[in-house]
Scaffold this motif. Structure first.
Motif, PDB file in Angstrom:
ATOM      1  N   ASP A  86       0.816  -1.206   0.000  1.00  0.00           N
ATOM      2  CA  ASP A  86       0.000   0.000   0.000  1.00  0.00           C
ATOM      3  C   ASP A  86       0.859   1.269   0.000  1.00  0.00           C
ATOM      4  OD1 ASP A  86      -2.430  -1.389  -0.055  1.00  0.00           O
ATOM      5  OD2 ASP A  86      -2.428  -1.621   2.127  1.00  0.00           O
ATOM      6  N   GLN A  87       1.951   1.246   0.746  1.00  0.00           N
ATOM      7  CA  GLN A  87       2.857   2.400   0.753  1.00  0.00           C
ATOM      8  C   GLN A  87       3.505   2.589  -0.618  1.00  0.00           C
ATOM      9  OE1 GLN A  87       5.219   0.990   4.080  1.00  0.00           O
ATOM     10  NE2 GLN A  87       4.562   2.744   5.321  1.00  0.00           N
ATOM     11  N   LEU A  88       3.916   1.483  -1.237  1.00  0.00           N
ATOM     12  CA  LEU A  88       4.505   1.573  -2.573  1.00  0.00           C
ATOM     13  C   LEU A  88       3.493   2.098  -3.587  1.00  0.00           C
ATOM     14  CD1 LEU A  88       6.553  -1.746  -2.619  1.00  0.00           C
ATOM     15  CD2 LEU A  88       7.453   0.585  -2.465  1.00  0.00           C
ATOM     16  N   LEU A  89       2.241   1.671  -3.468  1.00  0.00           N
ATOM     17  CA  LEU A  89       1.192   2.141  -4.364  1.00  0.00           C
ATOM     18  C   LEU A  89       0.980   3.643  -4.201  1.00  0.00           C
ATOM     19  CD1 LEU A  89      -0.989   1.516  -6.447  1.00  0.00           C
ATOM     20  CD2 LEU A  89      -2.537   0.979  -4.545  1.00  0.00           C
ATOM     21  N   ARG A  90       0.929   4.113  -2.946  1.00  0.00           N
ATOM     22  CA  ARG A  90       0.769   5.555  -2.711  1.00  0.00           C
ATOM     23  C   ARG A  90       1.943   6.336  -3.297  1.00  0.00           C
ATOM     24  NH1 ARG A  90      -1.538   3.730   1.963  1.00  0.00           N
ATOM     25  NH2 ARG A  90       0.352   3.852   3.215  1.00  0.00           N
ATOM     26  N   LEU A  91       3.162   5.808  -3.124  1.00  0.00           N
ATOM     27  CA  LEU A  91       4.320   6.476  -3.712  1.00  0.00           C
ATOM     28  C   LEU A  91       4.208   6.543  -5.230  1.00  0.00           C
ATOM     29  CD1 LEU A  91       7.464   5.205  -1.747  1.00  0.00           C
ATOM     30  CD2 LEU A  91       6.627   7.546  -1.914  1.00  0.00           C
ATOM     31  N   ALA A  92       3.807   5.444  -5.851  1.00  0.00           N
ATOM     32  CA  ALA A  92       3.681   5.398  -7.313  1.00  0.00           C
ATOM     33  C   ALA A  92       2.643   6.404  -7.801  1.00  0.00           C
ATOM     34  CB  ALA A  92       3.310   3.997  -7.765  1.00  0.00           C
ATOM     35  N   GLU A  93       1.560   6.547  -7.067  1.00  0.00           N
ATOM     36  CA  GLU A  93       0.486   7.452  -7.483  1.00  0.00           C
ATOM     37  C   GLU A  93       0.807   8.913  -7.195  1.00  0.00           C
ATOM     38  OE1 GLU A  93      -3.292   4.414  -6.853  1.00  0.00           O
ATOM     39  OE2 GLU A  93      -2.754   5.799  -5.235  1.00  0.00           O
ATOM     40  N   ARG A  94       1.429   9.170  -6.041  1.00  0.00           N
ATOM     41  CA  ARG A  94       1.597  10.558  -5.587  1.00  0.00           C
ATOM     42  C   ARG A  94       3.015  11.099  -5.714  1.00  0.00           C
ATOM     43  NH1 ARG A  94      -1.682   9.307  -0.092  1.00  0.00           N
ATOM     44  NH2 ARG A  94      -3.665   8.818  -1.081  1.00  0.00           N
ATOM     45  N   GLN A  95       4.000  10.219  -5.605  1.00  0.00           N
ATOM     46  CA  GLN A  95       5.391  10.667  -5.633  1.00  0.00           C
ATOM     47  C   GLN A  95       6.255   9.694  -6.435  1.00  0.00           C
ATOM     48  OE1 GLN A  95       5.925  10.665  -1.339  1.00  0.00           O
ATOM     49  NE2 GLN A  95       6.155  12.907  -1.407  1.00  0.00           N
TER      50      GLN A  95
END
Length: 106
Positions: free
Chosen positions: A7-16
């Motif tokens: 989930d953290q990796l997904l948020r990074l991919a989407e936002r940063q």
């Protein structure tokens, strides 16, 4: 350095995406730097090839397919080598003693 959860990796991919790329590079370099000698050199070369394929392709999916094909080719090469062992001359030497059986029978 630990790998964040999905989930953290997904948020990074989407936002940063830049932060995700930095993390990817740091994790790869940390892994390679733990290696020794020839293995380290080979891993650096392999990573160079992977990075080149990522830059050559316009889409991440295209790069993923090419890198997957590289892995498949490497796997097939390994299987071929395992199934076709080379015949090598043994490098060990042994001292051979001649037994004179005729003398021992008397």
């Amino acid at each position: 350095m630990n790998l964040p959860d999905f989930d953290q990796l997904l948020r990074l991919a989407e936002r940063q995406p830049e932060a995700l790329e930095r993390l990817r590079t740091e994790l790869i370099n940390a892994f390679i730097n733990k290696s020794q000698g020839d293995t380290k050199r080979r891993l650096r070369g392999l990573q160079f090839q992977i990075d080149a394929q990522r830059q050559l392709h316009k889409s991440p999916l295209g790069a993923c397919i090419k890198i997957s094909n590289m892995m498949t080719e490497s796997f097939h090469d390994m299987i071929a080598r395992l199934n076709q062992p080379t015949v090598e001359t043994p490098t060990t030497c042994a001292k051979v003693y001649q037994l004179d059986i005729a003398e021992n029978e008397q």
